[in-house]
Write an enzyme that holds these catalytic residues in place. Structure first.
Site, PDB file in Angstrom:
ATOM      1  N   ARG A 106       0.840  -1.203   0.000  1.00 37.75           N
ATOM      2  CA  ARG A 106       0.000   0.000   0.000  1.00 37.75           C
ATOM      3  C   ARG A 106       0.879   1.257   0.000  1.00 37.75           C
ATOM      4  O   ARG A 106       1.933   1.282   0.639  1.00 37.75           O
ATOM      5  CB  ARG A 106      -0.866  -0.009   1.271  1.00 37.75           C
ATOM      6  CG  ARG A 106      -1.874   1.124   1.386  1.00 37.75           C
ATOM      7  CD  ARG A 106      -2.997   0.965   0.423  1.00 37.75           C
ATOM      8  NE  ARG A 106      -4.150   1.803   0.758  1.00 37.75           N
ATOM      9  CZ  ARG A 106      -5.145   2.019  -0.105  1.00 37.75           C
ATOM     10  NH1 ARG A 106      -5.128   1.495  -1.314  1.00 37.75           N
ATOM     11  NH2 ARG A 106      -6.179   2.766   0.247  1.00 37.75           N
ATOM     12  N   THR A 394      -8.656   0.898 -10.413  1.00 43.56           N
ATOM     13  CA  THR A 394      -8.175  -0.390  -9.899  1.00 43.56           C
ATOM     14  C   THR A 394      -8.392  -1.602 -10.827  1.00 43.56           C
ATOM     15  O   THR A 394      -9.228  -1.574 -11.709  1.00 43.56           O
ATOM     16  CB  THR A 394      -8.799  -0.672  -8.515  1.00 43.56           C
ATOM     17  OG1 THR A 394      -8.625   0.463  -7.705  1.00 43.56           O
ATOM     18  CG2 THR A 394      -8.196  -1.850  -7.822  1.00 43.56           C
ATOM     19  N   THR A 412      -3.853  -0.894  -7.766  1.00 41.33           N
ATOM     20  CA  THR A 412      -4.614   0.342  -7.957  1.00 41.33           C
ATOM     21  C   THR A 412      -3.730   1.579  -8.097  1.00 41.33           C
ATOM     22  O   THR A 412      -2.602   1.592  -7.589  1.00 41.33           O
ATOM     23  CB  THR A 412      -5.550   0.558  -6.742  1.00 41.33           C
ATOM     24  OG1 THR A 412      -6.397   1.678  -6.970  1.00 41.33           O
ATOM     25  CG2 THR A 412      -4.772   0.810  -5.464  1.00 41.33           C
ATOM     26  N   GLU A 431      -3.681   7.994  -3.984  1.00 42.29           N
ATOM     27  CA  GLU A 431      -4.151   7.165  -2.863  1.00 42.29           C
ATOM     28  C   GLU A 431      -4.339   7.947  -1.565  1.00 42.29           C
ATOM     29  O   GLU A 431      -5.105   7.533  -0.686  1.00 42.29           O
ATOM     30  CB  GLU A 431      -3.184   5.997  -2.636  1.00 42.29           C
ATOM     31  CG  GLU A 431      -3.866   4.706  -2.257  1.00 42.29           C
ATOM     32  CD  GLU A 431      -4.683   4.129  -3.398  1.00 42.29           C
ATOM     33  OE1 GLU A 431      -5.858   3.835  -3.167  1.00 42.29           O
ATOM     34  OE2 GLU A 431      -4.153   3.983  -4.516  1.00 42.29           O
ATOM     35  N   SER A 458      -7.914   1.016   2.944  1.00 43.12           N
ATOM     36  CA  SER A 458      -8.344   0.542   1.627  1.00 43.12           C
ATOM     37  C   SER A 458      -9.601  -0.317   1.763  1.00 43.12           C
ATOM     38  O   SER A 458      -9.944  -0.772   2.849  1.00 43.12           O
ATOM     39  CB  SER A 458      -7.223  -0.299   1.010  1.00 43.12           C
ATOM     40  OG  SER A 458      -7.666  -0.940  -0.167  1.00 43.12           O
ATOM     41  N   SER A 459     -10.265  -0.496   0.637  1.00 46.30           N
ATOM     42  CA  SER A 459     -11.387  -1.441   0.556  1.00 46.30           C
ATOM     43  C   SER A 459     -11.001  -2.665  -0.240  1.00 46.30           C
ATOM     44  O   SER A 459     -11.831  -3.558  -0.447  1.00 46.30           O
ATOM     45  CB  SER A 459     -12.575  -0.802  -0.156  1.00 46.30           C
ATOM     46  OG  SER A 459     -12.897   0.400   0.453  1.00 46.30           O
ATOM     47  N   GLY A 479     -13.510  -1.250  -7.615  1.00 47.77           N
ATOM     48  CA  GLY A 479     -14.840  -0.706  -7.372  1.00 47.77           C
ATOM     49  C   GLY A 479     -14.939   0.234  -6.183  1.00 47.77           C
ATOM     50  O   GLY A 479     -16.023   0.424  -5.631  1.00 47.77           O
ATOM     51  N   GLY A 480     -13.799   0.846  -5.773  1.00 51.06           N
ATOM     52  CA  GLY A 480     -13.848   1.754  -4.634  1.00 51.06           C
ATOM     53  C   GLY A 480     -14.363   1.029  -3.406  1.00 51.06           C
ATOM     54  O   GLY A 480     -14.120  -0.177  -3.239  1.00 51.06           O
TER      55      GLY A 480
HETATM   56  N1  GLU Z   1      -8.402   3.221  -3.616  1.00 48.11           N
HETATM   57  C1  GLU Z   1      -9.335   2.196  -3.387  1.00 48.11           C
HETATM   58  C2  GLU Z   1      -8.915   1.327  -2.246  1.00 48.11           C
HETATM   59  O1  GLU Z   1      -7.776   1.140  -2.031  1.00 48.11           O
HETATM   60  C3  GLU Z   1      -9.558   1.343  -4.544  1.00 48.11           C
HETATM   61  C4  GLU Z   1     -10.194   2.091  -5.617  1.00 48.11           C
HETATM   62  C5  GLU Z   1     -10.937   1.239  -6.568  1.00 48.11           C
HETATM   63  O2  GLU Z   1     -11.109   0.101  -6.496  1.00 48.11           O
HETATM   64  O3  GLU Z   1     -11.373   1.730  -7.514  1.00 48.11           O
HETATM   65  O4  GLU Z   1      -9.708   0.798  -1.585  1.00 48.11           O
END
Ligand code: GLU
Length: 573
Positions: A106, A394, A412, A431, A458-459, A479-480
């Site tokens: 990360r 991502t 990502t 990020e 992060s997700s 997908g955020g």
């Molecule tokens: N920045 C997001 C994360 O680390 C991921 C973004 C995405 O999947 O589009 O959770």
């Protein structure tokens, strides 16, 4: 009948909610069948990247070797989503030792950053779009060092040879995909606006995005990879590339504060896997600083007392899924962040805690937004919830090699095209906007506030499911913050409903991030809107772009699926 009419009117008001801009939208749907193979398999978001991985596996390379080749090619052909300017998490199954390890590459905040990093001159948090563009949102990239670690530990082939296909493709050119072309158009007035390097690369001389099929060369990227092939990653973290990145982030209108010290201090970390029990499986993923495995794990554990298999996909099951998601996302917002910097509750997947939380779910009616629970932990609740929402960018890929080693990696640069800052032929991440912009709320600190050297929450949820200690399934998605919902939903589809990976990744999305219930536009999920609304859900129909890639590991057979919303493929033998 009257009731139905009223519902229809209500629903009409709720449908097709426009979200804040999303450079990564679903532009086209590609219908596919699940792919089977017996020896090895790769599924990735672009045919050239999948082919780079397949060629490595065919030549006897390991899953780690394939990951290097896939990532470098993705950086070239799907540059808006991931690359060496960004960060990643990987789960690795080592067949020889039968062990699962998880790796954290990360991005980190500059060591000199503090909780006021995202506060404007008036002391209020800056707006997301203003924060994203330019050097201030860039964290120290981790993806390249992550690949180097995986290769050093699990690789069999020469490092330089693994970079060669991407270097060659960068020199000879690659056809711009329909999705890349549309994504450039989407980003034109946003993160590409203020970046002369990115505009020079992604647009023609008249400022028009390259069309689908245009053969795009990237000599700068070929040169960067050539240096990394010859000199290893020291060139990137301690050499000329670090200096170029730092200079680029400082020269923008929204300058950052990264230093060479931030680059030399960067480390990839091996973390303990986080595993949740679900119907006799162990669903394993990435722990903090990702909230992925904990939140996916909570959703599944909250659902376990319901007989989803008997229900099948439909409004009844999606209601329960949305209610479980509210509870899990509430805990995520309050407790989850980089545990190297904050104390996180131990018991977020504690069985008794989950059972008590699950009893809050009413099978017949939707609750409003959930409050976080009090897991068995002394210091619970010292934090205020983080309300930051990520936007989707991502990529996710999965690999099984001929020796049975496996990787599930989510990678990502944050939002599509990241910070918009381009150097050495690749884009830099944004990020740092995954931190909470507000450092505190009501006098309480937010767990995910900015701190020097910290990693933003992060997700991302790269997942490997074990049964009796052996992997049976690899999955993950972009997908955020909806990544969590996409992955949990695909897991329910495969583990409860026995769907093959292609059917599972293709089903219409349902997500609830502790607010309204989002249903995917144009999908089967949208047809459940009325029934969900009748149960009290605030329904919105949205463009929900995932990029799920999954491999099911059966008895002597591998079955793969590639998300119909991207142009990826499954290849194997
Ligand atoms: N920045 C997001 C994360 O680390 C991921 C973004 C995405 O999947 O589009 O959770």
């Amino acid at each position: 009948m009257r009731k139905l009419l009223i519902l229809l009117v209500l629903l009409a008001g709720a449908v097709r909610a426009e979200e804040a801009r999303q450079p990564e939208e679903t532009h086209a749907i590609i219908t596919r069948q699940a792919v089977t193979a017996s020896r090895y398999m790769v599924a990735a978001a672009h045919p050239q990247a999948a082919e780079a991985g397949r060629a490595v596996l065919a030549a006897g390379g390991s899953a780690a070797d394939a990951a290097v080749a896939i990532q470098m090619m993705l950086n070239l052909v799907e540059p808006q989503s991931s690359g060496i300017g960004g960060g990643a998490f990987a789960l690795y199954w080592d067949a020889a030792t039968a062990t699962l390890s998880t790796w954290d590459g990360r991005e980190t905040a500059p060591l000199a950053a503090g909780p006021d990093y995202w506060l404007g001159p008036d002391g209020a948090p800056v707006k997301w779009p203003e924060a994203v563009v330019g050097g201030r949102s860039v964290g120290v990239p981790g993806t390249l060092m992550l690949l180097e670690h995986l290769h050093a530990r699990f690789g069999r082939m020469q490092w330089a040879g693994l970079l060669a296909p991407a270097i060659r493709a960068a020199e000879l050119g690659f056809p711009v995909s329909a999705r890349l072309s549309a994504s450039i158009t989407g980003a034109l007035e946003f993160n590409l606006a203020a970046s002369p390097e990115a505009r020079a690369y992604f647009l023609d001389a008249d400022g028009v995005p390259w069309p689908e099929g245009h053969i795009l060369t990237n000599p700068d990227f070929a040169e960067t990879l050539g240096l990394i092939a010859a000199g290893g990653i020291a060139e990137f973290y301690n050499g000329a590339t670090a200096a170029k990145i730092i200079a680029a982030t400082r020269m923008t209108d929204n300058p950052g504060i990264l230093t060479t010290g931030d680059f030399t201090a960067y480390q990839v970390r091996e973390r303990p896997p986080v595993c949740a029990p679900y119907r006799g499986y162990q669903v394993c993923g990435m722990g903090p600083p990702s909230s992925g495995a904990l939140t996916v794990g909570q959703i599944l554990m909250l659902l376990e007392r319901f007989d989803l298999a008997a229900m099948g996909p439909g409004a009844e099951a999606w209601h329960l899924f949305a209610e479980a998601s509210k509870l899990a996302y509430a805990d995520r917002a309050l407790y989850m962040a980089d545990s190297d910097f904050i104390d996180m509750p131990e018991g977020l997947l504690n069985r008794d805690y989950m059972a008590a939380r699950s009893r809050l779910i009413d099978p017949g009616a939707a609750h409003g937004p959930a409050e976080a629970g009090t897991p068995p932990w002394d210091e619970a609740r010292i934090y205020a919830p983080d309300t930051t929402q990520e936007r989707p960018g991502t990529s996710h890929f999965v690999v099984v090699d001929a020796a049975g080693n496996m990787i599930s990696m989510t990678t990502t640069i944050e939002t599509g095209f990241g910070s918009g800052v381009m150097v050495g032929g690749f884009l830099l991440n944004n990020e740092l906007t995954d931190f909470s912009f507000a450092p505190e709320q009501d006098g309480k600190p937010v767990a995910n506030r900015v701190e020097g050297g910290k990693r933003p929450r992060s997700s991302m949820a790269p997942t490997i499911v074990l049964k009796d200690g052996r992997p049976v399934l690899l999955v993950g998605s972009p997908g955020g913050s909806r990544i969590i919902a996409y992955v949990a939903q695909a897991l329910v589809a495969m583990l409860d409903w026995g769907m093959d990976p292609q059917a599972a990744v293709d089903q219409g999305h349902v997500a609830n991030r502790n607010g309204g219930t989002d249903l995917e536009e144009g999908s089967d999920a949208a047809s459940y809107g009325l029934a969900l609304q009748a149960m009290g859900h605030e329904v919105a129909i949205r463009n929900m772009n995932s990029g799920l890639h999954a491999i099911w590991i059966g008895d002597g057979v591998l079955v793969g699926g590639a998300d119909k919303r991207r142009e990826g493929v499954v290849l194997g033998e």
